[in-house]
Design an enzyme around this catalytic site. Structure first.
Site, PDB file in Angstrom:
ATOM      1  N   SER A 106      10.156   2.620   7.977  1.00 20.00           N
ATOM      2  CA  SER A 106       9.770   2.214   6.634  1.00 20.00           C
ATOM      3  C   SER A 106       9.764   3.437   5.710  1.00 20.00           C
ATOM      4  O   SER A 106      10.755   4.160   5.632  1.00 20.00           O
ATOM      5  CB  SER A 106       8.407   1.520   6.676  1.00 20.00           C
ATOM      6  OG  SER A 106       8.107   0.896   5.464  1.00 20.00           O
TER       7      SER A 106
ATOM      8  N   ARG B  94      -2.952  -5.282  -0.760  1.00 19.02           N
ATOM      9  CA  ARG B  94      -2.602  -5.279   0.664  1.00 19.02           C
ATOM     10  C   ARG B  94      -2.130  -6.659   1.113  1.00 19.02           C
ATOM     11  O   ARG B  94      -1.187  -6.770   1.908  1.00 19.02           O
ATOM     12  CB  ARG B  94      -3.817  -4.846   1.480  1.00 19.02           C
ATOM     13  CG  ARG B  94      -3.598  -4.850   2.988  1.00 19.02           C
ATOM     14  CD  ARG B  94      -2.510  -3.874   3.390  1.00 19.02           C
ATOM     15  NE  ARG B  94      -2.432  -3.732   4.846  1.00 19.02           N
ATOM     16  CZ  ARG B  94      -1.536  -2.999   5.465  1.00 19.02           C
ATOM     17  NH1 ARG B  94      -0.629  -2.333   4.780  1.00 19.02           N
ATOM     18  NH2 ARG B  94      -1.523  -2.929   6.795  1.00 19.02           N
TER      19      ARG B  94
ATOM     20  N   ASP C 281      14.113  -8.505   8.758  1.00 15.85           N
ATOM     21  CA  ASP C 281      13.420  -7.622   7.810  1.00 15.85           C
ATOM     22  C   ASP C 281      14.000  -7.854   6.414  1.00 15.85           C
ATOM     23  O   ASP C 281      15.062  -7.364   6.080  1.00 15.85           O
ATOM     24  CB  ASP C 281      13.615  -6.163   8.234  1.00 15.85           C
ATOM     25  CG  ASP C 281      12.884  -5.171   7.333  1.00 15.85           C
ATOM     26  OD1 ASP C 281      12.274  -5.599   6.328  1.00 15.85           O
ATOM     27  OD2 ASP C 281      12.941  -3.963   7.632  1.00 15.85           O
TER      28      ASP C 281
ATOM     29  N   HIS D 197       9.772  -6.965   8.879  1.00 12.89           N
ATOM     30  CA  HIS D 197       9.702  -5.511   8.694  1.00 12.89           C
ATOM     31  C   HIS D 197       8.810  -4.849   9.739  1.00 12.89           C
ATOM     32  O   HIS D 197       9.088  -3.740  10.197  1.00 12.89           O
ATOM     33  CB  HIS D 197       9.187  -5.221   7.286  1.00 12.89           C
ATOM     34  CG  HIS D 197       9.175  -3.764   6.940  1.00 12.89           C
ATOM     35  ND1 HIS D 197      10.316  -2.992   6.944  1.00 12.89           N
ATOM     36  CD2 HIS D 197       8.152  -2.926   6.587  1.00 12.89           C
ATOM     37  CE1 HIS D 197      10.011  -1.749   6.595  1.00 12.89           C
ATOM     38  NE2 HIS D 197       8.705  -1.676   6.389  1.00 12.89           N
ATOM     39  N   ASP D 198       7.750  -5.517  10.141  1.00 14.15           N
ATOM     40  CA  ASP D 198       6.813  -4.940  11.114  1.00 14.15           C
ATOM     41  C   ASP D 198       7.407  -4.782  12.506  1.00 14.15           C
ATOM     42  O   ASP D 198       6.758  -4.196  13.385  1.00 14.15           O
ATOM     43  CB  ASP D 198       5.555  -5.811  11.207  1.00 14.15           C
ATOM     44  CG  ASP D 198       4.487  -5.399  10.209  1.00 14.15           C
ATOM     45  OD1 ASP D 198       4.709  -4.398   9.500  1.00 14.15           O
ATOM     46  OD2 ASP D 198       3.455  -6.076  10.125  1.00 14.15           O
TER      47      ASP D 198
END
Length: 395
Positions: free
Chosen positions: A163, A234, A329, A362-363
């Site tokens: 990232s 967040r 992602d 993405h994680d």
């Protein structure tokens, strides 16, 4: 510093965060891209494994937006949560601490021990707040280079990150071509898309409109912090880190602690409760001003704005490049990784590209996946072998 005593197999054991003050001699300063300078600059970092005699086995790990220097192990025996990349760093893992000396530092502008907006401004004795100078990804790499120099390591075996950490790793390859042998860029991008900049803008706005933001001056005992704005930022960001399929498989439309709808504005669905938890827990460990500064640094990152700059930047790159992406992602889409790979190929750089399947969006770069982990392991082993048996073609 770490000890593996009473630790499970594969763990680096109990680790300690260390701190160093750089640019503290009264003569040198950390020069930032915005034109400002900082001195002294405190850096928090952790190390795992042992530096070999010729100092050729060091790997720098660059963390993502909300990461810290605590990448592996535990700080004490009762610590329930290990470092953020613990499944990748340790004996027998991709970043094998029986082979490599692994370093991770908290980024410039951070809130976990490295100088940032919550640090005391030496000229006023008060926290910087929004008086902290604007920073860039290049500034973060510049401070890391200062740390590596302080540790007496002339050349890193690799710089790796996912990232935003991948952006920093790329910056290393561009700015310090002779200081690293390899560069590993995971789930990252050579520049943020307009959509990504938009997400960051919404997150910053959520923080800055919080009634307790107070122009960034919210430090001190009994001073309310902009926790609602930071939690909302967040929550918005966390949605972008996950894929639709991943969210569906994990939550679907299941209800949370109820058998029927509330017919109100309660958190009816499990996914709502999950996001609320992510937001509320985040505010206990992160500074709102740091979130502003780091997302802005990501927005500014664009090392290849035009063909002429691209040629100039890539001409000096000597590192072996490994670029990894994940098919779900959508925050940093695979097309962004391919854009970077294409530029590297056009300029005849040594680059390997791999895409992996994952439902985690993405994680995925943080999570166990056998093929992904084996790819990292193989690449790093090969680089390590070449330090032991260099060839004429080795850069």
């Amino acid at each position: 510093m770490n000890t593996a005593e009473s630790s499970p197999p594969g763990s680096v054991g109990i680790v300690q965060t260390r701190y160093v003050e750089l640019f503290s001699d009264g003569r040198s300063t950390l020069r930032l891209d915005c034109g400002a300078t900082l001195a002294p600059v405190r850096v928090a970092f952790e190390t795992y494994g042992t530096l070999n005699a010729d100092k050729s086995n060091a790997i720098l790990i660059c963390h993502a937006l909300s990461g810290t220097a605590h990448a592996a192990g535990r700080h004490h025996a009762d610590d329930r949560k290990p470092g953020w990349w613990d499944n990748f760093i340790g004996p027998g893992k991709p970043f094998d601490t029986e082979r490599f000396f692994v370093i991770c530092s908290n980024n410039l502008g951070g809130c976990d021990g490295t100088t940032g907006p919550s640090s005391l401004d030496p000229t006023t004795g008060k926290p910087f707040g929004l008086r902290f100078p604007m920073i860039t990804i290049a500034d973060m790499a510049r401070l890391q280079k200062g740390l590596i120099d302080h540790l007496g390591i002339p050349r890193l075996l690799a710089v790796a990150g996912g990232s935003m950490g991948g952006m920093i790793a790329l910056q290393w390859a561009l700015d310090y071509p002779n200081a690293l042998r390899a560069c590993v860029i995971i789930a990252s991008t050579p520049r943020l898309s307009a959509q990504n900049i938009a997400f960051n803008a919404v997150a910053r706005q959520a923080i800055m409109v919080d009634p307790n933001f107070n122009g960034g001056d919210y430090y001190g005992e009994n001073v309310p912090r902009p926790v609602n704005g930071l939690a909302l930022a967040r929550m918005v960001a966390h949605i972008t880190y996950l894929s639709e399929k991943g969210l569906h498989e994990k939550f679907g439309r299941q209800l949370q602690d109820r058998r029927e709808l509330s017919f109100g504005f309660e958190r009816d669905f499990a996914v709502e409760s999950y996001l609320h938890y992510q937001g509320s827990s985040f505010v206990n460990k992160f500074d709102a001003n740091t979130y502003l500064y780091i997302t802005k640094a990501m927005d500014y990152f664009d090392p290849f704005p035009d063909p002429e700059t691209t040629a100039k930047q890539l001409h000096k790159v000597a590192a072996r490049m490994l670029v990894i992406s994940f098919d779900t992602d959508w925050r940093f889409d695979t097309s962004r990784s391919k854009e970077l790979v294409k530029m590297l190929n056009w300029h005849q750089k040594n680059v390997t590209f791999e895409q992996f399947r994952s439902i985690h969006g993405h994680d995925a770069f943080l999570l166990d996946d056998p093929l992904y982990m084996e790819s990292l392991t193989s690449f790093l082993k090969r680089m390590h072998m070449e330090t032991r048996h260099p060839t004429q073609s080795d850069p």
